[in-house]
Design an enzyme around this catalytic site. Structure first.
Site, PDB file in Angstrom:
ATOM      1  N   ALA A  92      -7.673  31.378 -21.149  1.00  9.82           N
ATOM      2  CA  ALA A  92      -8.270  30.621 -22.247  1.00  9.82           C
ATOM      3  C   ALA A  92      -9.383  29.770 -21.662  1.00  9.82           C
ATOM      4  O   ALA A  92      -9.159  28.656 -21.199  1.00  9.82           O
ATOM      5  CB  ALA A  92      -7.223  29.737 -22.921  1.00  9.82           C
ATOM      6  N   TYR A 123     -13.306  19.044 -17.278  1.00 13.70           N
ATOM      7  CA  TYR A 123     -12.921  20.165 -18.152  1.00 13.70           C
ATOM      8  C   TYR A 123     -13.982  21.260 -18.102  1.00 13.70           C
ATOM      9  O   TYR A 123     -13.657  22.432 -17.888  1.00 13.70           O
ATOM     10  CB  TYR A 123     -12.745  19.642 -19.578  1.00 13.70           C
ATOM     11  CG  TYR A 123     -12.188  20.670 -20.539  1.00 13.70           C
ATOM     12  CD1 TYR A 123     -10.815  20.949 -20.571  1.00 13.70           C
ATOM     13  CD2 TYR A 123     -13.013  21.356 -21.427  1.00 13.70           C
ATOM     14  CE1 TYR A 123     -10.297  21.889 -21.455  1.00 13.70           C
ATOM     15  CE2 TYR A 123     -12.498  22.289 -22.308  1.00 13.70           C
ATOM     16  CZ  TYR A 123     -11.143  22.560 -22.326  1.00 13.70           C
ATOM     17  OH  TYR A 123     -10.638  23.489 -23.202  1.00 13.70           O
ATOM     18  N   LYS A 127     -13.248  24.707 -16.361  1.00 16.11           N
ATOM     19  CA  LYS A 127     -13.216  26.024 -16.998  1.00 16.11           C
ATOM     20  C   LYS A 127     -14.179  26.984 -16.291  1.00 16.11           C
ATOM     21  O   LYS A 127     -13.919  28.189 -16.209  1.00 16.11           O
ATOM     22  CB  LYS A 127     -13.574  25.909 -18.481  1.00 16.11           C
ATOM     23  CG  LYS A 127     -12.500  25.225 -19.307  1.00 16.11           C
ATOM     24  CD  LYS A 127     -11.210  26.046 -19.374  1.00 16.11           C
ATOM     25  CE  LYS A 127     -10.148  25.381 -20.218  1.00 16.11           C
ATOM     26  NZ  LYS A 127      -8.869  26.109 -20.210  1.00 16.11           N
ATOM     27  N   THR A 153     -11.155  24.993 -32.276  1.00 18.15           N
ATOM     28  CA  THR A 153     -10.073  25.618 -33.036  1.00 18.15           C
ATOM     29  C   THR A 153      -9.172  24.520 -33.597  1.00 18.15           C
ATOM     30  O   THR A 153      -9.011  23.472 -32.969  1.00 18.15           O
ATOM     31  CB  THR A 153      -9.279  26.561 -32.107  1.00 18.15           C
ATOM     32  OG1 THR A 153     -10.180  27.549 -31.598  1.00 18.15           O
ATOM     33  CG2 THR A 153      -8.154  27.270 -32.834  1.00 18.15           C
TER      34      THR A 153
END
Ligand code: UDP
Length: 290
Positions: A92, A123, A127, A153
Site C-alpha cells: 500500500a 511518510y 513510502k 480514501t
C-alpha cells in the site's frame, strides 16, 4: 476471509482497533497476532498484503521516526518473508510519493515533488523508500511485487479521532461543533470510497502487474465544497472556522487512473455523495460512544 482463504492478521493497534475484526476473531481460518512489523517475524504464507503504517498526517506525525521505520524496516521484513516463501507482496503505497505535485493530474510516471526535510517527509519519503525496496527485491531476488499508489480514501470504520478531513468534518457536524477548514479551503483532493479501493487492491494482487498503479477516485473537489456537502447532509447551520494550513499541505491532488482502467479493468463506482451518506450513517451509529 469471504473467499475462504486463511488469514493471519498482524497489528500493533497504533491506529487499528480490534472491534473492526471482531466478527472474524473466533473463526478457524483467522489468526490474529499482536505484532509490530518493525520487528522480524517468520511466517509461512502465500500472499502478503503489506498495509501497515498510519496514513493520517495527524497520526503519522505523532512518532515520525517510527513512521519512517515502519516504511523501511517493516517493508524490509515483509519483503524478506516474500523472498523466503516466494509469496507475492502487495504494498500500500501512496499518492504522497508525488508530494505537492507540479504535474496535474498525477500519472504514475511523474516522479514527484517532495520536501525531504519537512514534517510530511517521514511518510512521503517512507513510502518512496518502500517502493524502492519492492523493486529492488523484484530485480535482485525475483520477488513478485504489486505496488498500489492509494489516493485519499474514506469510509466506515475510520477512527473518530483519525484526524483526516472527512472523518473530522462528519464527527464535528454530528457533535454540533464548528467544522475546521485548514487554510482557505481552496486546496483540492479526490476522495475514493473504501469498497472501491479494496476492489482495486484485490484486482492488483491477482494480476501479473507490478505497478506502481494509482488507485483513487478522479473526482477532484475543494475542501470547502467537502465541508458544504457534509453540512447539507447533517446540519447546514453548523459554522465553519478557518485554521492555519499545516506545513507542506499539498495544494491539489487528483489521480490519473488510465493505467488502472487498462491493466485492472478497474474504476471507482461509488460517487462522493453516496460514499458520504454511507460514512455519515456509520458515524451516526457510533456517535454515542465517541
Ligand atoms: N483538512 C482540513 N480540516 C481538517 C482536516 C484536514 O481542512 O479538519 C484539510 C487538510 O489541510 C488537507 C485536506 O483537508 O488540505 C486533506 O487532509 P487529510 O488530512 O484528510 O489528508 P491529506 O491528503 O492531507 O493526507
Amino acid at each position: 476471509m469471504q473467499a475462504g482463504e486463511k488469514v493471519i492478521c498482524l497489528d500493533n493497534y497504533f491506529t487499528g482497533q480490534k472491534s473492526n475484526i471482531s466478527k472474524w476473531i473466533d473463526h478457524s481460518n483467522f489468526e490474529l497476532i499482536n505484532h509490530d512489523i518493525i520487528n522480524p517475524i517468520e511466517l509461512k504464507v502465500d500472499k502478503i498484503w503489506h498495509l501497515a503504517c498510519p496514513a493520517s498526517p495527524n497520526q503519522y506525525q505523532k512518532n515520525p521516526i517510527n513512521t519512517a521505520k515502519v516504511n523501511f524496516m517493516g517493508t524490509y521484513n515483509m519483503l524478506e518473508i516474500a523472498r523466503n516463501t516466494k509469496a507475492p507482496l502487495l504494498l500500500a503505497s501512496s499518492s504522497e510519493v508525488y508530494g505537492d505535485p507540479q504535474v496535474h493530474p498525477q500519472r504514475e510516471d511523474y516522479h514527484g515533488h517532495v520536501n525531504t526535510t519537512g514534517i510530511r517527509s517521514c511518510y512521503d519519503e517512507g513510502k518512496r523508500i518502500s517502493e524502492s525496496l519492492c523493486f529492488d527485491y523484484k530485480r535482485v531476488h525475483n520477488c513478485k511485487v504489486h505496488v498500489a499508489r492509494i489516493f485519499n480514501t474514506y469510509g466506515p470504520r475510520m477512527l473518530p479521532n483519525d484526524g483526516r478531513v472527512i472523518s473530522n468534518f462528519i464527527v464535528q457536524a454530528l457533535s454540533n461543533k464548528p467544522i475546521t477548514i485548514y487554510g482557505d479551503g481552496l486546496q483540492t483532493r479526490s476522495f475514493c470510497y473504501v469498497d472501491d479501493l479494496i476492489e482495486g487492491l484485490m484486482r492488483l494482487m491477482n494480476k501479473d502487474h507490478s505497478g506502481p498503479i494509482n488507485l483513487g477516485n478522479p473526482m477532484e473537489i475543494t475542501i470547502r465544497d467537502v465541508a458544504d456537502l457534509i453540512r447539507e447532509e447533517i446540519n447546514p447551520s453548523i459554522p465553519i472556522v478557518y485554521k492555519s494550513l499545516p506545513e507542506d499541505d499539498p495544494l491539489k491532488r487528483q489521480p490519473d487512473i488510465n493505467l488502472a482502467l487498462t491493466a485492472l479493468d478497474w474504476k471507482p463506482e461509488v460517487n462522493l455523495s453516496r460514499g458520504l451518506a454511507l460514512t455519515i450513517n456509520y458515524f451516526r451509529s457510533i456517535i454515542s460512544t465517541i
